[in-house]
Scaffold this motif. Structure first.
Motif, PDB file in Angstrom:
ATOM      1  N   VAL A  60      22.502  20.067 -22.153  1.00 31.79           N
ATOM      2  CA  VAL A  60      21.151  20.335 -22.636  1.00 31.79           C
ATOM      3  C   VAL A  60      20.142  19.325 -22.090  1.00 31.79           C
ATOM      4  O   VAL A  60      18.962  19.654 -21.877  1.00 31.79           O
ATOM      5  CB  VAL A  60      21.139  20.360 -24.181  1.00 31.79           C
ATOM      6  CG1 VAL A  60      21.486  18.993 -24.743  1.00 31.79           C
ATOM      7  CG2 VAL A  60      19.803  20.849 -24.712  1.00 31.79           C
ATOM      8  N   ARG A  61      20.577  18.099 -21.836  1.00 33.96           N
ATOM      9  CA  ARG A  61      19.658  17.069 -21.351  1.00 33.96           C
ATOM     10  C   ARG A  61      19.169  17.338 -19.930  1.00 33.96           C
ATOM     11  O   ARG A  61      18.258  16.656 -19.441  1.00 33.96           O
ATOM     12  CB  ARG A  61      20.328  15.699 -21.418  1.00 33.96           C
ATOM     13  CG  ARG A  61      20.579  15.221 -22.847  1.00 33.96           C
ATOM     14  CD  ARG A  61      21.114  13.803 -22.882  1.00 33.96           C
ATOM     15  NE  ARG A  61      21.353  13.360 -24.241  1.00 33.96           N
ATOM     16  CZ  ARG A  61      20.433  12.854 -25.037  1.00 33.96           C
ATOM     17  NH1 ARG A  61      19.194  12.722 -24.597  1.00 33.96           N
ATOM     18  NH2 ARG A  61      20.735  12.471 -26.264  1.00 33.96           N
ATOM     19  N   ASN A  62      19.769  18.330 -19.274  1.00 32.48           N
ATOM     20  CA  ASN A  62      19.334  18.660 -17.912  1.00 32.48           C
ATOM     21  C   ASN A  62      18.189  19.671 -17.875  1.00 32.48           C
ATOM     22  O   ASN A  62      17.714  20.028 -16.793  1.00 32.48           O
ATOM     23  CB  ASN A  62      20.504  19.212 -17.099  1.00 32.48           C
ATOM     24  CG  ASN A  62      21.480  18.133 -16.675  1.00 32.48           C
ATOM     25  OD1 ASN A  62      21.138  16.949 -16.669  1.00 32.48           O
ATOM     26  ND2 ASN A  62      22.692  18.522 -16.328  1.00 32.48           N
ATOM     27  N   ILE A  63      17.741  20.134 -19.022  1.00 30.07           N
ATOM     28  CA  ILE A  63      16.631  21.097 -19.039  1.00 30.07           C
ATOM     29  C   ILE A  63      15.402  20.557 -18.294  1.00 30.07           C
ATOM     30  O   ILE A  63      14.793  21.285 -17.501  1.00 30.07           O
ATOM     31  CB  ILE A  63      16.272  21.499 -20.487  1.00 30.07           C
ATOM     32  CG1 ILE A  63      17.412  22.309 -21.118  1.00 30.07           C
ATOM     33  CG2 ILE A  63      14.981  22.334 -20.520  1.00 30.07           C
ATOM     34  CD1 ILE A  63      17.168  22.699 -22.567  1.00 30.07           C
ATOM     35  N   SER A  77      20.433  26.560 -29.673  1.00 30.00           N
ATOM     36  CA  SER A  77      21.504  25.572 -29.623  1.00 30.00           C
ATOM     37  C   SER A  77      21.409  24.674 -30.841  1.00 30.00           C
ATOM     38  O   SER A  77      20.321  24.463 -31.385  1.00 30.00           O
ATOM     39  CB  SER A  77      21.389  24.726 -28.343  1.00 30.00           C
ATOM     40  OG  SER A  77      22.275  23.627 -28.389  1.00 30.00           O
ATOM     41  N   SER A  78      22.558  24.117 -31.242  1.00 22.93           N
ATOM     42  CA  SER A  78      22.571  23.119 -32.307  1.00 22.93           C
ATOM     43  C   SER A  78      22.866  21.730 -31.751  1.00 22.93           C
ATOM     44  O   SER A  78      23.173  20.808 -32.500  1.00 22.93           O
ATOM     45  CB  SER A  78      23.626  23.491 -33.359  1.00 22.93           C
ATOM     46  OG  SER A  78      24.910  23.552 -32.763  1.00 22.93           O
ATOM     47  N   GLU A  79      22.776  21.579 -30.429  1.00 21.14           N
ATOM     48  CA  GLU A  79      23.110  20.307 -29.783  1.00 21.14           C
ATOM     49  C   GLU A  79      22.071  19.212 -30.036  1.00 21.14           C
ATOM     50  O   GLU A  79      22.411  18.036 -30.111  1.00 21.14           O
ATOM     51  CB  GLU A  79      23.215  20.506 -28.271  1.00 21.14           C
ATOM     52  CG  GLU A  79      24.286  21.463 -27.811  1.00 21.14           C
ATOM     53  CD  GLU A  79      24.068  21.867 -26.368  1.00 21.14           C
ATOM     54  OE1 GLU A  79      24.712  21.266 -25.489  1.00 21.14           O
ATOM     55  OE2 GLU A  79      23.236  22.768 -26.134  1.00 21.14           O
ATOM     56  N   ALA A  80      20.817  19.595 -30.112  1.00 18.39           N
ATOM     57  CA  ALA A  80      19.737  18.607 -30.111  1.00 18.39           C
ATOM     58  C   ALA A  80      19.583  17.927 -31.468  1.00 18.39           C
ATOM     59  O   ALA A  80      19.598  18.586 -32.506  1.00 18.39           O
ATOM     60  CB  ALA A  80      18.423  19.267 -29.699  1.00 18.39           C
ATOM     61  N   ASN A  81      19.403  16.621 -31.442  1.00 22.04           N
ATOM     62  CA  ASN A  81      19.099  15.881 -32.671  1.00 22.04           C
ATOM     63  C   ASN A  81      17.603  15.961 -32.948  1.00 22.04           C
ATOM     64  O   ASN A  81      16.830  16.431 -32.101  1.00 22.04           O
ATOM     65  CB  ASN A  81      19.578  14.428 -32.559  1.00 22.04           C
ATOM     66  CG  ASN A  81      18.953  13.690 -31.390  1.00 22.04           C
ATOM     67  OD1 ASN A  81      17.772  13.835 -31.109  1.00 22.04           O
ATOM     68  ND2 ASN A  81      19.741  12.877 -30.698  1.00 22.04           N
ATOM     69  N   PRO A  82      17.136  15.515 -34.114  1.00 20.08           N
ATOM     70  CA  PRO A  82      15.703  15.632 -34.449  1.00 20.08           C
ATOM     71  C   PRO A  82      14.778  14.976 -33.438  1.00 20.08           C
ATOM     72  O   PRO A  82      13.693  15.503 -33.161  1.00 20.08           O
ATOM     73  CB  PRO A  82      15.617  14.949 -35.820  1.00 20.08           C
ATOM     74  CG  PRO A  82      16.968  15.151 -36.427  1.00 20.08           C
ATOM     75  CD  PRO A  82      17.929  15.042 -35.279  1.00 20.08           C
ATOM     76  N   ILE A  83      15.176  13.851 -32.879  1.00 19.35           N
ATOM     77  CA  ILE A  83      14.331  13.169 -31.895  1.00 19.35           C
ATOM     78  C   ILE A  83      14.203  14.005 -30.633  1.00 19.35           C
ATOM     79  O   ILE A  83      13.111  14.163 -30.069  1.00 19.35           O
ATOM     80  CB  ILE A  83      14.898  11.773 -31.572  1.00 19.35           C
ATOM     81  CG1 ILE A  83      14.839  10.876 -32.811  1.00 19.35           C
ATOM     82  CG2 ILE A  83      14.126  11.136 -30.414  1.00 19.35           C
ATOM     83  CD1 ILE A  83      15.464   9.512 -32.613  1.00 19.35           C
ATOM     84  N   MET A  84      15.314  14.558 -30.168  1.00 19.27           N
ATOM     85  CA  MET A  84      15.286  15.397 -28.972  1.00 19.27           C
ATOM     86  C   MET A  84      14.437  16.642 -29.201  1.00 19.27           C
ATOM     87  O   MET A  84      13.680  17.067 -28.311  1.00 19.27           O
ATOM     88  CB  MET A  84      16.709  15.797 -28.573  1.00 19.27           C
ATOM     89  CG  MET A  84      16.788  16.521 -27.236  1.00 19.27           C
ATOM     90  SD  MET A  84      18.474  17.097 -26.850  1.00 19.27           S
ATOM     91  CE  MET A  84      19.344  15.528 -26.829  1.00 19.27           C
ATOM     92  N   LEU A  85      14.530  17.230 -30.393  1.00 19.93           N
ATOM     93  CA  LEU A  85      13.727  18.410 -30.694  1.00 19.93           C
ATOM     94  C   LEU A  85      12.239  18.069 -30.696  1.00 19.93           C
ATOM     95  O   LEU A  85      11.411  18.836 -30.198  1.00 19.93           O
ATOM     96  CB  LEU A  85      14.136  19.001 -32.043  1.00 19.93           C
ATOM     97  CG  LEU A  85      15.470  19.744 -32.082  1.00 19.93           C
ATOM     98  CD1 LEU A  85      15.804  20.153 -33.514  1.00 19.93           C
ATOM     99  CD2 LEU A  85      15.429  20.972 -31.185  1.00 19.93           C
ATOM    100  N   ASP A  86      11.881  16.923 -31.250  1.00 19.10           N
ATOM    101  CA  ASP A  86      10.473  16.489 -31.232  1.00 19.10           C
ATOM    102  C   ASP A  86       9.980  16.312 -29.803  1.00 19.10           C
ATOM    103  O   ASP A  86       8.845  16.676 -29.473  1.00 19.10           O
ATOM    104  CB  ASP A  86      10.308  15.186 -32.013  1.00 19.10           C
ATOM    105  CG  ASP A  86      10.307  15.403 -33.516  1.00 19.10           C
ATOM    106  OD1 ASP A  86      10.055  16.550 -33.941  1.00 19.10           O
ATOM    107  OD2 ASP A  86      10.553  14.435 -34.262  1.00 19.10           O
TER     108      ASP A  86
END
Length: 288
Positions: A60-63, A77-86
Motif C-alpha cells: 500500500v505504501r507504493n501508491i 483496504s484495512s492496511e492503513a493506520n490512522p496516520i496513513m489515512l490522514d
C-alpha cells in the motif's frame, strides 16, 4: 488529475475486495479509473473481469509511486493506520474509503461506502455485480468455496467437514498447482477459478468463507451459508445476521447438518441491486 482504485489482495487474504472492485468498476466503464492491487498476479488477469487498466504495486505504501498529489483515490483496504489515512486524505484531492467495520467513523475529509453507516457523505450499500441478479437454473445442489486463498491448506486438513455432503468444489485463485490437482482428484465435480460466475448462478446452496460470494449467491437466488474462517475478519457477521444468513464456525459438522436440514424453511432477506446507487455516489463524490 487521475483516478485510482486500490484494493488489498494476496495469497493470504483472498480476492473479496478485488471481486467487489470488479462489480463497482463494471458500472463505471466510461470513467478513466486505474485499479491498483497489492498483488501482481491478479493485476495481470484483471482484464478478464472487464477492468481495462490495472497495476500491481506490491504494498500500500507504493501508491504515491504511481500517483501524484491532487489525484483521486477509492481505497478498499484495512492496511492503513490512522496516520496513513490522514496523509491520504491530504494527498488526494478526493478520497473515498470502503469500510466493512460496523464501528467505523467517517472522517471529515473523506467519503465512505459502508453496509452499516448512514449520513452525509456516506453511501449505505454493498456492491454486487448486476450479473448475479436474475432468474437462474439452480442445477447444482451444493457447492463448497473455501475462498481464493488457502496457503496453509486448511481445506485439505478438514476434508471430513464436508466430504459426506459430496459437494461441487469451487477452486480458488491462489491455490498451489499440486494442491489444485489433488483437490480435483478428491472432488468428483469442481468449478475452475474462471467459472466463479457460473458457479454462483447454478448453485442452490453455497457453503463459503467468502463474504462477497455470500452476497453474490444471495443476489442470484441462492441459499448461502457463511463459514467464518479463523483467519478472516468477522466484519460481515452482523450484516449477515440482518439478512438471516446462517453462520457457521469451527468446522462444526453437527451445526452444519442442522442448517442444511432446515435451509429450505429459512427466510433469507433479499439484497438490493445497488450498482447504480454506488456508481452515482462515486461520480458525485469524485466529480467525475
Amino acid at each position: 488529475m487521475r483516478t485510482f482504485y486500490y484494493v488489498h489482495t494476496g495469497h493470504r487474504i483472498g480476492l473479496d475486495r478485488f471481486r467487489r472492485a470488479a462489480a463497482i468498476l463494471s458500472t463505471l466503464q466510461n470513467e478513466d479509473i486505474t485499479l491498483l492491487t497489492s498483488d501482481y498476479r491478479i493485476a495481470q488477469v484483471a482484464r478478464d473481469f472487464g477492468i481495462e487498466k490495472s497495476v500491481g504495486i506490491d504494498v500500500v505504501r507504493n501508491i504515491p509511486q504511481i500517483s501524484h498529489n491532487g489525484d483521486k483515490l477509492i481505497f478498499d483496504s484495512s492496511e492503513a493506520n490512522p496516520i496513513m489515512l490522514d496523509d491520504m486524505r491530504t494527498y488526494f484531492s478526493k478520497f473515498i474509503r470502503i469500510s466493512d467495520d460496523i464501528y467505523d467513523i467517517k472522517a471529515q475529509e473523506e467519503f465512505l461506502i459502508s453496509p452499516y453507516l448512514e449520513g452525509e457523505g456516506i453511501c449505505n450499500a454493498v456492491a454486487v455485480s448486476d450479473a448475479f441478479f436474475g432468474d437462474f437454473e439452480k442445477d447444482v445442489e451444493l457447492t463448497y468455496f473455501f475462498g481464493d486463498d488457502d496457503y496453509e491448506k486448511d481445506l485439505e486438513k478438514h476434508f471430513d467437514f464436508i466430504e459426506d455432503l459430496n459437494p461441487h468444489l469451487q477452486l480458488g485463485f491462489y491455490y498451489f498447482l499440486d494442491y489444485e490437482d489433488m483437490l480435483k482428484e478428491k472432488f468428483k465435480n469442481s468449478f475452475e477459478f474462471e467459472e466463479y460466475e457460473t458457479m454462483i448462478q447454478r448453485s442452490k446452496i453455497l457453503l463459503t468463507t467468502s463474504p462477497q460470494a455470500v452476497l453474490d449467491s444471495l443476489a442470484s437466488g441462492g441459499r448461502p451459508v457463511y463459514f467464518q474462517r479463523e483467519d478472516y475478519p468477522r466484519d460481515f457477521v452482523p450484516f449477515f445476521d440482518t439478512l438471516n444468513v446462517p453462520i457457521l464456525k469451527n468446522y462444526d459438522k453437527n451445526h452444519l447438518s442442522v442448517i442444511l436440514e432446515t435451509i429450505n424453511d429459512r427466510k433469507y432477506e433479499k439484497i438490493e441491486q445497488n450498482s447504480n446507487k454506488i456508481a452515482q455516489f462515486i461520480k458525485d463524490s469524485l466529480n467525475l
